[in-house]
Design a protein around this motif. Structure first.
Motif, short mmCIF file in Angstrom:
data_model
loop_
_atom_site.label_atom_id
_atom_site.label_comp_id
_atom_site.label_asym_id
_atom_site.label_seq_id
_atom_site.Cartn_x
_atom_site.Cartn_y
_atom_site.Cartn_z
N ASN A 161 0.82 -1.20 0.00
CA ASN A 161 0.00 0.00 0.00
C ASN A 161 0.86 1.26 0.00
N GLU A 162 1.95 1.24 0.76
CA GLU A 162 2.86 2.39 0.79
C GLU A 162 3.56 2.56 -0.56
N ASP A 163 3.94 1.43 -1.18
CA ASP A 163 4.55 1.50 -2.52
C ASP A 163 3.57 2.08 -3.53
N LEU A 164 2.31 1.64 -3.44
CA LEU A 164 1.28 2.13 -4.36
C LEU A 164 1.07 3.63 -4.17
N HIS A 165 1.09 4.08 -2.93
CA HIS A 165 0.93 5.51 -2.64
C HIS A 165 2.07 6.31 -3.27
N GLU A 166 3.29 5.80 -3.17
CA GLU A 166 4.44 6.49 -3.76
C GLU A 166 4.34 6.50 -5.29
N GLU A 167 3.90 5.40 -5.86
CA GLU A 167 3.75 5.33 -7.32
C GLU A 167 2.70 6.33 -7.80
#
Length: 210
Positions: A161-167
């Motif tokens: 979820n954190e990776d998706l937010h950064e993307e």
């Protein structure tokens, strides 16, 4: 002390925790603990309930007392209300970690009162996956995620979820930069007369303006 006022499930859980801490740290015997903690109920109707049934209540174990007190004091079918909230809750715009904690805390209320409505870890995990953000679920489905335990699964999905937010944030920055470049290019292509008629753009710092 159980102070006067409306008793909800969270407040009942706090009272239950207080009673168990008192049993653990006091020198009272388990068979006599209820008679000491019952006097800490300051709500008038709870005092009446206790004094009316004092002999029977004093003879109960702590867990049995809390079970009977919950039946008397909490709203009818309160467990079903919490379970329905668990089953219908969706992540929406919340970070996965925050939403997951909300659901686990609700389920803990059921577990700590030994409710039959309590969900297993596997059921909570299934609910989280079904109701999580669609983009996160798609990312999860396309990831070879290996998790042997529920806490491990939570940790890895939180990272996704954190990776998706950064993307998404990176994509938005690219879109904003492209929009700004297109606007600047359109400004250059305007006829001179039209550009001269545009309102002037102030570049002065607000602190320097009179």
């Amino acid at each position: 002390m159980l102070t006067p006022g409306r008793l909800n499930v969270k407040k009942f859980q706090e009272w239950s925790n207080t009673c168990h801490r008192y049993l653990k740290h006091s020198e009272k015997k388990p068979e006599e603990i209820v008679r000491f903690i019952a006097d800490g109920m300051l709500e008038l109707r709870f005092m009446k309930w206790y004094h009316t049934n004092q002999t029977c209540i004093n003879a109960l174990s702590l867990d049995k007392y809390l079970t009977e007190f919950a039946k008397y004091a909490l709203p009818c079918k309160w467990e079903h209300g919490i379970r329905n909230t668990l089953l219908s809750s969706k992540q929406g715009n919340k970070p996965f970690a925050d939403w997951q904690i909300e659901l686990e805390n609700l389920n803990a209320l059921l577990a700590n009162t030994k409710s039959m409505c309590c969900l297993s870890d596997a059921s909570v995990q299934a609910q989280l996956k079904v109701n999580m953000d669609p983009d996160l679920r798609a990312k999860l489905d396309n990831t070879n995620l290996i998790a042997t335990t529920f806490p491990d699964w939570i940790c890895k999905v939180t990272e996704l979820n954190e990776d998706l937010h950064e993307e998404n944030a990176h994509t938005q920055r690219l879109i904003d930069a492209n929009n700004a470049a297109c606007a600047a290019e359109q400004q250059k292509c305007k006829p001179l007369a039209e550009r001269l008629s545009d309102p002037p753009t102030c570049t002065q710092s607000p602190s320097l303006m009179g």
